[in-house]
Design an enzyme around this catalytic site. Structure first.
Site, PDB file in Angstrom:
ATOM      1  N   GLU A  83      46.625   5.060  38.260  1.00  0.00           N
ATOM      2  CA  GLU A  83      45.437   4.623  37.530  1.00  0.00           C
ATOM      3  C   GLU A  83      44.929   5.787  36.678  1.00  0.00           C
ATOM      4  O   GLU A  83      44.655   6.872  37.196  1.00  0.00           O
ATOM      5  CB  GLU A  83      44.346   4.206  38.524  1.00  0.00           C
ATOM      6  CG  GLU A  83      43.085   3.726  37.828  1.00  0.00           C
ATOM      7  CD  GLU A  83      42.034   3.214  38.796  1.00  0.00           C
ATOM      8  OE1 GLU A  83      41.639   3.963  39.714  1.00  0.00           O
ATOM      9  OE2 GLU A  83      41.599   2.061  38.624  1.00  0.00           O
TER      10      GLU A  83
ATOM     11  N   LYS B 248      23.892   3.998  48.032  1.00  0.00           N
ATOM     12  CA  LYS B 248      24.154   5.394  47.671  1.00  0.00           C
ATOM     13  C   LYS B 248      24.942   5.342  46.360  1.00  0.00           C
ATOM     14  O   LYS B 248      26.160   5.185  46.349  1.00  0.00           O
ATOM     15  CB  LYS B 248      24.972   6.073  48.779  1.00  0.00           C
ATOM     16  CG  LYS B 248      24.738   7.571  48.919  1.00  0.00           C
ATOM     17  CD  LYS B 248      25.031   8.380  47.663  1.00  0.00           C
ATOM     18  CE  LYS B 248      26.494   8.636  47.449  1.00  0.00           C
ATOM     19  NZ  LYS B 248      26.807   9.242  46.125  1.00  0.00           N
TER      20      LYS B 248
ATOM     21  N   CYS C 198      37.701  -1.039  36.756  1.00  0.00           N
ATOM     22  CA  CYS C 198      38.669  -1.207  37.847  1.00  0.00           C
ATOM     23  C   CYS C 198      39.745  -2.205  37.469  1.00  0.00           C
ATOM     24  O   CYS C 198      40.884  -2.076  37.879  1.00  0.00           O
ATOM     25  CB  CYS C 198      37.945  -1.627  39.130  1.00  0.00           C
ATOM     26  SG  CYS C 198      36.903  -3.061  38.948  1.00  0.00           S
TER      27      CYS C 198
HETATM   28  O1  TXE Z   1      34.872   8.340  42.435  1.00  0.00           O
HETATM   29  P1  TXE Z   1      34.486   8.475  43.941  1.00  0.00           P
HETATM   30  P2  TXE Z   1      34.978   9.463  41.327  1.00  0.00           P
HETATM   31  C1  TXE Z   1      38.536   5.833  40.326  1.00  0.00           C
HETATM   32  C2  TXE Z   1      39.047   6.438  39.058  1.00  0.00           C
HETATM   33  C3  TXE Z   1      38.551   7.833  39.122  1.00  0.00           C
HETATM   34  C4  TXE Z   1      38.494   8.099  40.583  1.00  0.00           C
HETATM   35  C5  TXE Z   1      37.524   9.167  41.015  1.00  0.00           C
HETATM   36  O2  TXE Z   1      40.457   6.412  39.055  1.00  0.00           O
HETATM   37  O3  TXE Z   1      39.435   8.748  38.535  1.00  0.00           O
HETATM   38  O4  TXE Z   1      38.117   6.899  41.133  1.00  0.00           O
HETATM   39  O5  TXE Z   1      36.222   8.899  40.530  1.00  0.00           O
HETATM   40  C6  TXE Z   1      31.011   8.321  46.865  1.00  0.00           C
HETATM   41  N1  TXE Z   1      31.755   9.855  51.703  1.00  0.00           N
HETATM   42  N2  TXE Z   1      37.402   4.964  40.176  1.00  0.00           N
HETATM   43  O6  TXE Z   1      35.376  10.773  41.885  1.00  0.00           O
HETATM   44  O7  TXE Z   1      34.458   9.876  44.388  1.00  0.00           O
HETATM   45  C7  TXE Z   1      30.559   8.974  45.586  1.00  0.00           C
HETATM   46  O8  TXE Z   1      29.448   9.816  45.800  1.00  0.00           O
HETATM   47  C8  TXE Z   1      30.854   8.999  51.209  1.00  0.00           C
HETATM   48  C9  TXE Z   1      37.676   3.590  40.395  1.00  0.00           C
HETATM   49  O9  TXE Z   1      33.764   9.444  40.562  1.00  0.00           O
HETATM   50  O10 TXE Z   1      35.372   7.526  44.659  1.00  0.00           O
HETATM   51  C10 TXE Z   1      30.267   7.754  44.745  1.00  0.00           C
HETATM   52  O11 TXE Z   1      28.988   7.217  45.088  1.00  0.00           O
HETATM   53  N3  TXE Z   1      30.778   8.684  49.899  1.00  0.00           N
HETATM   54  C11 TXE Z   1      36.477   2.805  40.521  1.00  0.00           C
HETATM   55  C12 TXE Z   1      31.357   6.768  45.174  1.00  0.00           C
HETATM   56  O12 TXE Z   1      31.812   7.249  46.436  1.00  0.00           O
HETATM   57  C13 TXE Z   1      31.658   9.249  49.071  1.00  0.00           C
HETATM   58  C14 TXE Z   1      35.227   3.194  39.887  1.00  0.00           C
HETATM   59  C15 TXE Z   1      32.542   6.690  44.239  1.00  0.00           C
HETATM   60  O13 TXE Z   1      32.961   7.985  43.935  1.00  0.00           O
HETATM   61  C16 TXE Z   1      32.633  10.151  49.536  1.00  0.00           C
HETATM   62  C17 TXE Z   1      35.091   4.621  39.713  1.00  0.00           C
HETATM   63  C18 TXE Z   1      32.655  10.451  50.912  1.00  0.00           C
HETATM   64  N4  TXE Z   1      33.549  11.305  51.444  1.00  0.00           N
HETATM   65  C19 TXE Z   1      36.172   5.455  39.841  1.00  0.00           C
HETATM   66  N5  TXE Z   1      33.373  10.549  48.470  1.00  0.00           N
HETATM   67  C20 TXE Z   1      36.647   1.341  40.681  1.00  0.00           C
HETATM   68  N6  TXE Z   1      37.237   0.908  41.794  1.00  0.00           N
HETATM   69  O14 TXE Z   1      36.223   0.591  39.845  1.00  0.00           O
HETATM   70  C21 TXE Z   1      32.870   9.930  47.381  1.00  0.00           C
HETATM   71  N7  TXE Z   1      31.827   9.153  47.732  1.00  0.00           N
END
Ligand code: TXE
Length: 475
Positions: A378, A169, A278
């Site tokens: 972060e 996903k 990350c």
């Molecule tokens: O990430 P999300 P977002 C951090 C970075 C950023 C923050 C938010 O600080 O500001 O995350 O980014 C899925 N049930 N990183 O909002 O939401 C979503 O659809 C199931 C760090 O874009 O965490 C996507 O596929 N799935 C990072 C995935 O989770 C869910 C890289 C990541 O999205 C869900 C990117 C739910 N309830 C952002 N909620 C790293 N670790 O490298 C979200 N998703």
């Protein structure tokens, strides 16, 4: 989407626009999958698990992964072009990522037939005991937008090596390269249902998949809020997870460091991918003796960064991938100023910097204190916070004073110090006189709130295996 080896349109008939962050225009449409699509995907993955995938020998499964590696090599330039439009990462960086990706698949393809188990001499007479490593089942891989297909591969390749089947996903903000990957999986000849790709929102199809009874394990990379939602839901269903949740990684530079190597590496460590990485080295600790010189040289380096069109080979920093992220970074910049940090450097628009789009130049803040938001949270953007220190003990204490623990960097020519300090730093990866090196062959993952479980290396395969102990009695 690709479900059960076939192209699959969303049952709802709804599609989502995917924005090109360099223009903020919709450049592609992705299916908005629903609970019904999750049901079909889980059924397809579950059927393949005990069916066609399990019937292949490990060597045959590895051969399919090698074939996929060849196709990824063939389409590397296309995949780079897709991501450059979809998430705005510079094409120069994408070309390097995609040049390496086939090797990743070959590494895990090569492990498939080397997962040996044990014969255990248990303390009873007349007993023959051995272990088997069996796949945990259907693995759900939830991936973010910053390196969509690389991170999907960190999850799917070891899961397949373990004999699992998978559902990916991808992020609703960057699904296109993963959708192309799904086509390559079909072309490589994988049995139907071994790799399924379902797109849409996390809170819709994502949660339906996490909760689905046929999904055995979830591996997630993303932010803390998403990670918490996924692990809470998984826990409700007593389902194990692997979590990679980003960080606030410290980079410590001692007076004796080789500045010619350290300065450019520190700059790349924070500013590549516009800081949307990350492992970004976002907290810089400089020892007093080199503080002024290092900062001056770092600012010169940052000034030379070309921020602009991700499709131009000269560009080192593209746009921020999403508007929400762009606004989040702006709020960090605002708070940094409000809380008294000094903006020692703010980059400017480069000549190929397009007028629209979610572009943000590099920022370097000094005068930072440990309580400031820019030091603690972060940012996930091109924002570096710098602090001065005097002693080794002080540096370690400041570095470890963080809820995160994904990575840390250490610059010194003193071998004793390097050997002492790598043990002290609370991080899943420590780079000594380097930064941001990642390989399929060595584990990556977090300490503390940066997550749990490991990706890459042989440990990654073990995440997707469960051990069975077999007893036979004889007379
Ligand atoms: O990430 P999300 P977002 C951090 C970075 C950023 C923050 C938010 O600080 O500001 O995350 O980014 C899925 N049930 N990183 O909002 O939401 C979503 O659809 C199931 C760090 O874009 O965490 C996507 O596929 N799935 C990072 C995935 O989770 C869910 C890289 C990541 O999205 C869900 C990117 C739910 N309830 C952002 N909620 C790293 N670790 O490298 C979200 N998703």
């Amino acid at each position: 989407m690709q479900i059960g080896g076939k192209a699959h349109n969303p049952r709802s008939g709804e599609w989502l626009g995917s924005l090109n962050p360099a223009t903020e225009e919709v450049w592609a449409m992705i299916p908005r999958a629903s609970v019904e699509d999750a049901e079909v995907a889980a059924a397809a993955a579950h059927e393949a698990l005990r069916g066609a995938w399990a019937k292949l020998t490990p060597t045959q499964r590895g051969a399919l992964m090698f074939r996929l590696a060849d196709l990824l090599e063939r389409d590397a330039e296309l995949l780079a072009q897709l991501d450059a439009r979809d998430n705005g990462k510079p094409i120069s960086e994408l070309r390097k990522q995609y040049a390496y990706l086939p090797q990743h698949w070959r590494y895990f393809g090569g492990l498939v037939d080397k997962l040996e188990a044990q014969v255990i001499p248990v303390d009873r007479n007349g007993v023959f005991n051995f272990t088997r490593h069996e796949p945990v089942g259907v693995v759900l891989a939830i991936t973010p937008w910053n390196s969509p297909l690389v991170i999907a591969s960190w999850k799917v390749a070891p899961a397949l090596a373990a004999g699992c089947t998978t559902i990916v996903k991808p992020s609703e903000h960057a699904s296109i390269s993963t959708l192309h990957f799904a086509k390559l999986v079909a072309e490589a000849g994988f049995p139907a249902g071994v790799v399924n790709v379902v797109t849409g929102y996390g809170h819709e199809v994502g949660e339906a998949l996490v909760a689905h009874a046929k999904v055995a394990k979830v591996t997630f990379t993303g932010g803390e809020a998403g990670g918490r939602a996924v692990s809470t839901l998984a826990a409700k269903h007593l389902k194990p997870t692997v979590m990679e949740l980003g960080g606030k990684s410290p980079v410590i530079v001692f007076d004796d460091a080789d500045l010619d190597r350290a300065v450019p590496t520190v700059a790349v460590g924070i500013f590549s991918s516009s800081g949307q990485s990350c492992v970004a080295g976002s907290r810089l600790l400089l020892q007093a003796g080199i503080y002024d010189e290092f900062l001056r040289r770092l600012i010169d380096r940052a000034r030379a960064i070309v921020v602009g069109d991700p499709l131009s080979a000269e560009t080192a920093m593209g746009p921020i991938t999403t508007r929400a992220q762009f606004e989040m970074i702006q709020s960090h910049l605002f708070d940094a100023h409000e809380q008294g940090a000094i903006c020692a450097f703010k980059g400017e628009r480069s000549s190929n910097f397009p007028s629209g789009g979610l572009f943000l130049p590099p920022h370097i803040f000094t005068g930072v204190t440990p309580q400031m938001r820019v030091w603690r949270e972060e940012v996930f953007g091109p924002v570096l916070a710098v602090m001065r220190f005097e002693t080794e003990a002080e540096a370690v204490a400041i570095a470890n004073d963080s809820p995160f623990g994904l990575a840390a960097g250490l610059w010194t020519r003193d071998l004793d110090r390097a050997l002492r300090l790598h043990k002290e730093l609370q991080a899943g990866t420590v780079w000594i006189n380097s930064y941001r090196g990642v390989s399929s062959m060595t584990p990556l993952g977090g300490f503390k709130r940066s997550g749990f479980g490991r990706e890459n290396g042989q440990e990654a395969v073990r995440e997707f295996l469960q051990t069975k102990s077999v007893w036979m009695e004889y007379q």
